[in-house]
Design an enzyme around this catalytic site. Structure first.
Site, mmCIF file in Angstrom:
data_model
loop_
_atom_site.group_PDB
_atom_site.id
_atom_site.type_symbol
_atom_site.label_atom_id
_atom_site.label_comp_id
_atom_site.label_asym_id
_atom_site.label_seq_id
_atom_site.Cartn_x
_atom_site.Cartn_y
_atom_site.Cartn_z
ATOM 1 N N SER A 107 0.791 -1.232 0.000
ATOM 2 C CA SER A 107 0.000 0.000 0.000
ATOM 3 C C SER A 107 0.821 1.278 0.000
ATOM 4 O O SER A 107 0.300 2.327 -0.331
ATOM 5 C CB SER A 107 -0.936 -0.003 1.199
ATOM 6 O OG SER A 107 -0.190 -0.052 2.389
ATOM 7 N N HIS A 122 -5.800 -4.258 -1.659
ATOM 8 C CA HIS A 122 -5.603 -3.092 -2.542
ATOM 9 C C HIS A 122 -5.660 -3.487 -4.020
ATOM 10 O O HIS A 122 -5.058 -2.813 -4.868
ATOM 11 C CB HIS A 122 -4.266 -2.408 -2.244
ATOM 12 C CG HIS A 122 -4.316 -1.488 -1.054
ATOM 13 N ND1 HIS A 122 -4.967 -0.276 -1.081
ATOM 14 C CD2 HIS A 122 -3.831 -1.619 0.200
ATOM 15 C CE1 HIS A 122 -4.848 0.315 0.106
ATOM 16 N NE2 HIS A 122 -4.178 -0.483 0.906
ATOM 17 N N LYS A 158 -12.612 -1.335 0.830
ATOM 18 C CA LYS A 158 -11.884 -0.457 -0.094
ATOM 19 C C LYS A 158 -12.680 -0.336 -1.406
ATOM 20 O O LYS A 158 -13.697 0.323 -1.415
ATOM 21 C CB LYS A 158 -10.455 -0.979 -0.286
ATOM 22 C CG LYS A 158 -9.653 -0.866 1.032
ATOM 23 C CD LYS A 158 -8.172 -1.112 0.869
ATOM 24 C CE LYS A 158 -7.408 -0.704 2.118
ATOM 25 N NZ LYS A 158 -7.098 -1.816 3.030
HETATM 26 C C1 LIG Z 1 -6.928 -2.267 4.376
HETATM 27 C C2 LIG Z 1 -6.228 -3.533 4.540
HETATM 28 C C3 LIG Z 1 -6.628 -4.470 5.497
HETATM 29 C C4 LIG Z 1 -7.700 -4.192 6.497
HETATM 30 O O1 LIG Z 1 -8.970 -4.320 5.939
HETATM 31 P P1 LIG Z 1 -10.220 -4.064 6.864
HETATM 32 O O2 LIG Z 1 -11.316 -4.792 6.188
HETATM 33 O O3 LIG Z 1 -10.407 -2.582 6.926
HETATM 34 O O4 LIG Z 1 -9.900 -4.629 8.216
HETATM 35 C C5 LIG Z 1 -5.978 -5.692 5.525
HETATM 36 N N1 LIG Z 1 -4.966 -5.970 4.683
HETATM 37 C C6 LIG Z 1 -4.539 -5.079 3.779
HETATM 38 C C7 LIG Z 1 -3.419 -5.442 2.851
HETATM 39 C C8 LIG Z 1 -5.147 -3.832 3.681
HETATM 40 O O5 LIG Z 1 -4.706 -2.951 2.784
#
Ligand SMILES: *Cc1c(COP(=O)(O)O)cnc(C)c1O
Length: 414
Positions: free
Chosen positions: A189, A217, A248
């Site tokens: 990220s 992502h 996301k």
């Molecule tokens: C955003 C993210 C998470 C967390 O996701 P949530 O559903 O908000 O808990 C986990 N792993 C990665 C790689 C992320 O980018």
């Protein structure tokens, strides 16, 4: 009072965070999540309209009218809460429907929903592996995967970021383990770079290892039809365990899942602690996420638009002399190297109507401060053009355009 000593300790800790300039402060948004939002900043001021370039709303579905309508329909037809965990009386037909749709979309055998991807990652390793096994992970995996690994008794091994030679070395060293698992994010990220899943799958094949990819992502927009990093590398069906988030690109509410081999998912329904001992996903979210899956399964229009806008933004910014990390992901890191400079530029951009955040140590390594722009299919070309103009204006003020890394560090320090 018993709390006195603890209070002094917490206050000191907070002061230290503040003095290091690392205090995270929240900004209040007075509008739905979208390309244009209304932000109160600094706190107590009138909220201003700004273009949002820092959400994970990759497909612009967070406030999409069809998704909102599906959420309303879910609320009407299946109620507000289920007041139960899945295995007692908390599984609705729309949960099963969503799990099936995600499996079909990702090309996996089965899927199990969680309240978040953080919860999915917390459960997955402990439920499937133990001290006879070895987990071999990339240095830069997401914090939630690190926590999940900590909860599991398996041996832990780390290879330097995307270093395939070192991964191979670790695979050789762990030959004695019952199961070996290569653990990685699909997209990292902070830089928006992809794990080399083609090489990872080849190594997994060669050394008889399993593969785990957190594609939070990527799901919905990476790959020709948006299935994710495994589609991009043409290894669909070869990844044993995919975890991802609904928080996301897939509408952005909350929720996550593990999408994996059938038997793994069957075991997870019996053993995954954050599944067994935590409430079901609310019907509103299940219903809306079903609609999201329908939208992204029917057409690639939104991911194609995202790809176009990202290309345009990356090319324009590069030609204007910004130092950006190359790639094609809608995460576009604009390198500034100095923490204060990244904060100053982000603040100036806010007053130009552009909402971005500076990232610096410890979120990224020391001397790697940056502004991370995230493009969305919810943007129109005009949004991106305005952002480019504002970035250019502010960068001229700080005289950083066309400057190399060394020159910027010479001017501002690392
Ligand atoms: C955003 C993210 C998470 C967390 O996701 P949530 O559903 O908000 O808990 C986990 N792993 C990665 C790689 C992320 O980018």
């Amino acid at each position: 009072m018993p709390y006195d000593r603890a209070q002094a300790f917490y206050r000191e800790t907070l002061d230290a965070i503040k003095n290091d300039g690392l205090l995270k402060e929240e900004r209040y948004i007075h509008s739905p999540q979208a390309a244009d939002i209304k932000v109160e900043y600094p706190e107590g001021s009138n909220a201003s309209n700004v273009i949002n370039l820092c959400a994970n709303n990759y497909l612009g579905l967070s406030s999409h009218p069809e998704v909102i309508k599906a959420a309303h329909d879910g609320l009407e037809s299946r109620g507000y809460g289920v007041s139960s965990v899945r295995f007692i009386c908390g599984t609705q037909d729309i949960h099963r429907e969503l799990e099936n749709k995600i499996s079909t979309f990702l090309g996996t055998e089965a899927t199990i929903l969680f309240s978040s991807c953080m919860d999915a990652n917390a459960a997955v390793f402990e439920a499937l592996f133990d001290d006879k096994d070895a987990l071999i992970s990339d240095r830069l995996i997401h914090a939630s995967i690190i926590d999940g690994i900590r909860l599991c008794k398996a041996q832990r091994h780390i290879y330097e970021h995307s270093d395939m030679a070192m991964l191979e070395q670790k695979l050789k060293e762990t030959r004695g383990a019952r199961f070996r698992v290569i653990v990685t994010d699909g997209v990292f990220s902070m830089d928006g770079d992809l794990a080399k899943l083609d090489e990872i799958c080849a190594l997994a094949e060669k050394y008889d290892a399993l593969t785990f990819v957190d594609d939070s992502h990527a799901t919905g927009f990476i790959g020709k039809t948006g299935r994710g990093t495994h589609e991009h590398y043409n290894v669909m069906g070869k990844i044993d365990i995919i975890t991802t988030t609904l928080g996301k690109a897939l509408g952005g509410a909350s929720g996550g899942c593990i999408s994996a081999r059938q038997e793994m998912v069957d075991i997870l329904r019996q053993r995954a602690r954050t599944y067994l001992f935590s409430n079901s996903l609310p019907p509103v979210i299940a219903a809306a996420a079903n609609k999201v899956m329908d939208i992204i399964s029917a057409t690639t229009e939104r991911r194609d638009k995202l790809e176009e806008l990202t290309k345009f933004f990356r090319a324009e910014m590069t030609s204007r002399g910004f130092d950006i990390v190359p790639g094609f992901h809608p995460i576009v890191p604009i390198m500034l190297y100095n923490a204060k400079l990244s904060q100053d530029i982000a603040r100036d951009l806010y007053y130009e109507g552009i909402y971005v955040i500076g990232f610096f140590y410890p979120v990224v390594p020391k001397g790697q401060a940056r502004i991370r722009v995230q493009i969305s299919a919810g943007h129109e070309k005009e949004h991106i053009q305005k952002a480019i103009s504002a970035f250019t204006k502010i960068a001229e003020k700080y005289k950083i355009l066309g400057k190399t890394k060394d020159k910027i560090i010479e001017m501002y320090g690392a």
